[in-house]
Design a protein around this motif. Structure first.
Motif, PDB file in Angstrom:
ATOM      1  N   LEU A  74      14.818  48.951  68.657  1.00 28.00           N
ATOM      2  CA  LEU A  74      16.047  48.285  69.105  1.00 28.00           C
ATOM      3  C   LEU A  74      16.636  49.017  70.310  1.00 28.00           C
ATOM      4  N   ALA A  75      16.694  50.342  70.235  1.00 29.38           N
ATOM      5  CA  ALA A  75      17.236  51.128  71.351  1.00 29.38           C
ATOM      6  C   ALA A  75      16.360  50.983  72.604  1.00 29.38           C
ATOM      7  N   GLN A  76      15.051  50.957  72.405  1.00 32.26           N
ATOM      8  CA  GLN A  76      14.129  50.825  73.530  1.00 32.26           C
ATOM      9  C   GLN A  76      14.240  49.468  74.217  1.00 32.26           C
ATOM     10  N   ASP A  77      14.746  48.483  73.491  1.00 33.04           N
ATOM     11  CA  ASP A  77      14.828  47.115  74.013  1.00 33.04           C
ATOM     12  C   ASP A  77      16.022  46.906  74.937  1.00 33.04           C
ATOM     13  N   LEU A  78      16.924  47.878  74.994  1.00 30.22           N
ATOM     14  CA  LEU A  78      18.103  47.722  75.847  1.00 30.22           C
ATOM     15  C   LEU A  78      17.692  47.656  77.318  1.00 30.22           C
ATOM     16  N   PRO A  79      18.343  46.799  78.097  1.00 24.35           N
ATOM     17  CA  PRO A  79      18.000  46.679  79.515  1.00 24.35           C
ATOM     18  C   PRO A  79      18.616  47.809  80.335  1.00 24.35           C
ATOM     19  N   LYS A  80      18.227  47.909  81.594  1.00 17.12           N
ATOM     20  CA  LYS A  80      18.867  48.855  82.493  1.00 17.12           C
ATOM     21  C   LYS A  80      20.360  48.566  82.565  1.00 17.12           C
ATOM     22  N   SER A  81      21.155  49.607  82.505  1.00 18.32           N
ATOM     23  CA  SER A  81      22.620  49.552  82.476  1.00 18.32           C
ATOM     24  C   SER A  81      23.142  49.081  81.122  1.00 18.32           C
ATOM     25  N   GLY A  82      22.271  48.924  80.126  1.00 19.62           N
ATOM     26  CA  GLY A  82      22.719  48.597  78.781  1.00 19.62           C
ATOM     27  C   GLY A  82      23.407  49.776  78.125  1.00 19.62           C
ATOM     28  N   SER A  83      24.054  49.543  76.991  1.00 19.99           N
ATOM     29  CA  SER A  83      24.824  50.592  76.320  1.00 19.99           C
ATOM     30  C   SER A  83      24.354  50.767  74.879  1.00 19.99           C
ATOM     31  N   LEU A  84      24.105  52.028  74.499  1.00 18.37           N
ATOM     32  CA  LEU A  84      23.766  52.365  73.119  1.00 18.37           C
ATOM     33  C   LEU A  84      24.901  53.199  72.533  1.00 18.37           C
ATOM     34  N   TYR A 123      17.270  39.570  69.392  1.00 24.76           N
ATOM     35  CA  TYR A 123      18.529  39.304  70.096  1.00 24.76           C
ATOM     36  C   TYR A 123      18.583  39.887  71.503  1.00 24.76           C
ATOM     37  N   HIS A 124      17.785  40.904  71.796  1.00 32.37           N
ATOM     38  CA  HIS A 124      17.732  41.532  73.121  1.00 32.37           C
ATOM     39  C   HIS A 124      19.144  41.840  73.643  1.00 32.37           C
ATOM     40  N   PRO A 125      19.837  42.772  73.001  1.00 40.08           N
ATOM     41  CA  PRO A 125      21.246  43.017  73.338  1.00 40.08           C
ATOM     42  C   PRO A 125      21.450  43.741  74.657  1.00 40.08           C
ATOM     43  N   HIS A 126      22.643  43.549  75.204  1.00 39.90           N
ATOM     44  CA  HIS A 126      23.107  44.365  76.334  1.00 39.90           C
ATOM     45  C   HIS A 126      23.861  45.590  75.807  1.00 39.90           C
ATOM     46  N   VAL A 127      24.502  45.420  74.669  1.00 32.99           N
ATOM     47  CA  VAL A 127      25.223  46.508  73.999  1.00 32.99           C
ATOM     48  C   VAL A 127      24.728  46.557  72.562  1.00 32.99           C
ATOM     49  N   ALA A 128      24.275  47.735  72.119  1.00 36.08           N
ATOM     50  CA  ALA A 128      23.801  47.874  70.738  1.00 36.08           C
ATOM     51  C   ALA A 128      24.484  49.068  70.086  1.00 36.08           C
ATOM     52  N   LEU A 129      24.837  48.903  68.821  1.00 34.45           N
ATOM     53  CA  LEU A 129      25.388  50.007  68.030  1.00 34.45           C
ATOM     54  C   LEU A 129      24.509  50.216  66.807  1.00 34.45           C
ATOM     55  N   LYS A 147      24.696  34.692  77.775  1.00 30.26           N
ATOM     56  CA  LYS A 147      25.886  35.417  77.301  1.00 30.26           C
ATOM     57  C   LYS A 147      25.635  36.918  77.333  1.00 30.26           C
ATOM     58  N   GLN A 148      26.722  37.689  77.315  1.00 32.19           N
ATOM     59  CA  GLN A 148      26.605  39.118  77.042  1.00 32.19           C
ATOM     60  C   GLN A 148      26.397  39.250  75.531  1.00 32.19           C
ATOM     61  N   ARG A 149      25.299  39.911  75.148  1.00 33.91           N
ATOM     62  CA  ARG A 149      24.951  39.985  73.733  1.00 33.91           C
ATOM     63  C   ARG A 149      25.232  41.387  73.188  1.00 33.91           C
ATOM     64  N   VAL A 150      26.013  41.424  72.125  1.00 30.01           N
ATOM     65  CA  VAL A 150      26.390  42.667  71.459  1.00 30.01           C
ATOM     66  C   VAL A 150      25.794  42.634  70.057  1.00 30.01           C
ATOM     67  N   VAL A 151      25.014  43.642  69.705  1.00 31.64           N
ATOM     68  CA  VAL A 151      24.371  43.680  68.391  1.00 31.64           C
ATOM     69  C   VAL A 151      24.787  44.944  67.646  1.00 31.64           C
ATOM     70  N   ILE A 152      25.273  44.767  66.428  1.00 31.23           N
ATOM     71  CA  ILE A 152      25.677  45.893  65.566  1.00 31.23           C
ATOM     72  C   ILE A 152      24.647  46.012  64.460  1.00 31.23           C
ATOM     73  N   ALA A 153      23.948  47.144  64.417  1.00 36.78           N
ATOM     74  CA  ALA A 153      22.872  47.354  63.462  1.00 36.78           C
ATOM     75  C   ALA A 153      23.130  48.619  62.649  1.00 36.78           C
ATOM     76  N   GLY A 154      22.336  48.783  61.594  1.00 34.30           N
ATOM     77  CA  GLY A 154      22.456  49.975  60.760  1.00 34.30           C
ATOM     78  C   GLY A 154      22.216  49.633  59.303  1.00 34.30           C
TER      79      GLY A 154
END
Length: 453
Positions: free
Chosen positions: A208-218, A177-183, A104-111
């Motif tokens: 968490l930010a470092q774990d984003l893949p290439k073309s991922g979104s922060l 979770y290894h997200p594709h999109v992280a906030l 799946k496309q994984r979206v993770v909201i953190a903070g």
């Protein structure tokens, strides 16, 4: 049929995941040494409430597909030891979520704050537009039966917690979770029992930010200095989107978004922190196929997540809100939000010190001036909670000194607090109750009825 056993099934995320797997045809069993409402009733309704409270190693057998281990259990838990002895696969719930969402496309909201509300906003908009999605969220949302769902949906939206994954896995949940999109919505020191050094706490969000893949979104809140520092760092081949509070205006206790076409849109939530949450949710949704016009159409009907600035009761001259706020940054933001929404009303803000961090003498100074936005500031704590958590006793004087508010009222039993609140003149005044607990079982509905009458 897959067989799964939950160790500590009564937890907020755990019991919701157990119910979802049961609904998906899994054979689910579980144990716990304490199960409170609403977990108890929800598990019972599905036939998943353990017949007896406690731990029973005989429930663990080699034919289990896996065991899901909750944070409430301890490393010497007899069921955990039995699973380890038999070689049964053991997952923390974030590990299990990842194992079932790898396609799946994984979206993770953190903070440290805002993540539940942002996740809830995203889910509300997706449901409004009949999109197919999975999710994991930390509070109940209107229109959703459970707080977790796994299916064949192409995307999963996850509230990413920085707390430990399990008793045998000291990594933050969100790193599984290894997200594709992280906030990242905000960083303010929390969980002092796990991260005694502030720098160590902040570093988890960098990971968490470092774990984003290439073309991922922060996506990150540029108005939070710590988040902005994390967001401004160089990460290989990812897209970065900064946000701040959505433009808005408040009139007569109602908040209106100022839209790009110069129109106004009335919304149900309020406060600068929620205007930031809203803009963060908008950017997430833009990454998964929801245009701004669709976002605004749906967000107008969003009423908030359970216990997050939740309206308990109101009349023409008084509103009573409860909020899950407990960390210093949350307490300050929620207090300012309610005062800003009703600037001409007297605000009574009550905070219960209930978490390990909030009751820790070394952390208590972080609350200095955080209740200054209230006209009447009140703190409640229970000596019994300190005993239960095996923490040193706190004095009323220590609490007053650390909050740096000379007018602070402090109570240590809920009946005295209730008497104090009922003695106030409520015409033209508002009440805000903040806690991750229950003020030792204080009946908010009864209190609301008495205050509003």
């Amino acid at each position: 049929m897959k067989k799964v056993h939950f160790i500590a099934i009564g937890g907020a995320a755990m019991h919701n995941l157990a119910i979802d797997l049961h609904n998906n045809g899994y054979l689910v069993t579980g144990s716990d040494d304490e199960i409170y409402e609403p977990s108890r009733s929800l598990l019972a309704a599905c036939g998943l409430l353990p017949a007896e409270i406690g731990w029973f190693p005989e429930k663990i057998s080699e034919d289990l597909d896996c065991v899901i281990l909750g944070m409430h259990a301890r490393v010497d838990n007899p069921e955990l030891l039995k699973a380890q002895e038999l070689g049964v696969k053991i997952y923390s719930y974030p590990e299990f979520i990842y194992q079932n969402s790898q396609n799946k496309q994984r979206v993770v909201i953190a903070g440290s704050h805002g993540k539940t509300t942002i996740t809830s906003m995203v889910l509300h908009v997706l449901k409004f537009h009949n999109r197919k999605f999975d999710y994991l969220v930390g509070a109940r949302i209107e229109g959703f039966e459970t707080m977790a769902k796994l299916s064949d949906a192409p995307v999963i939206v996850i509230e990413g917690d920085e707390y430990l994954s399990s008793p045998i896995d000291r990594r933050p949940k969100f790193l599984h979770y290894h997200p594709h999109v992280a906030l990242i919505s905000g960083i303010a020191w929390d969980h002092i029992n796990v991260y005694p050094q502030f720098e160590e706490y902040v570093h988890q969000f960098e990971l968490l930010a470092q774990d984003l893949p290439k073309s991922g979104s922060l996506i990150y809140d540029e108005t939070d200095s710590l988040v902005n520092t994390v967001g401004q760092k160089e990460y290989a081949d990812i897209q970065k989107y900064a946000y701040k509070a959505h433009p808005a205006v408040v009139r007569n206790g109602k908040t209106f978004l100022l839209l790009p076409d110069k129109k106004e849109l009335a919304i149900e939530v309020f406060g600068e922190h929620n205007l930031k949450n809203l803009n963060g949710a908008r950017l997430i949704l833009s990454q998964i196929g929801i245009e701004d016009e669709q976002f605004y159409e749906a967000i107008a009907s969003f009423k908030g997540a359970a216990k997050r600035l939740e309206l308990v009761g109101q009349n023409d001259e008084t509103v009573f809100y409860r909020d899950f706020a407990h960390a210093p940054s949350k307490v300050e933001a929620t207090t300012k939000a309610l005062k800003g929404q009703f600037p001409n009303r007297h605000l009574v803000a009550c905070l219960e010190l209930h978490t390990f961090s909030s009751l820790n003498k070394n952390f208590l100074k972080e609350y200095a001036h955080k209740l200054d936005g209230a006209d009447t500031a009140v703190v409640y704590f229970s000596p019994k909670t300190l005993e239960h958590k095996k923490m040193p006793a706190l004095s009323v004087e220590e609490v007053k000194a650390n909050f740096a508010n000379s007018n602070l009222e402090v109570f240590t039993d809920n009946q005295s607090l209730k008497t104090f609140l009922l003695s106030k003149r409520w015409r033209g005044s508002n009440l805000l109750m903040m806690s991750s607990g229950t003020f030792d079982g204080l009946d908010f509905k009864e209190l609301s009825s008495q205050i509003l009458s």
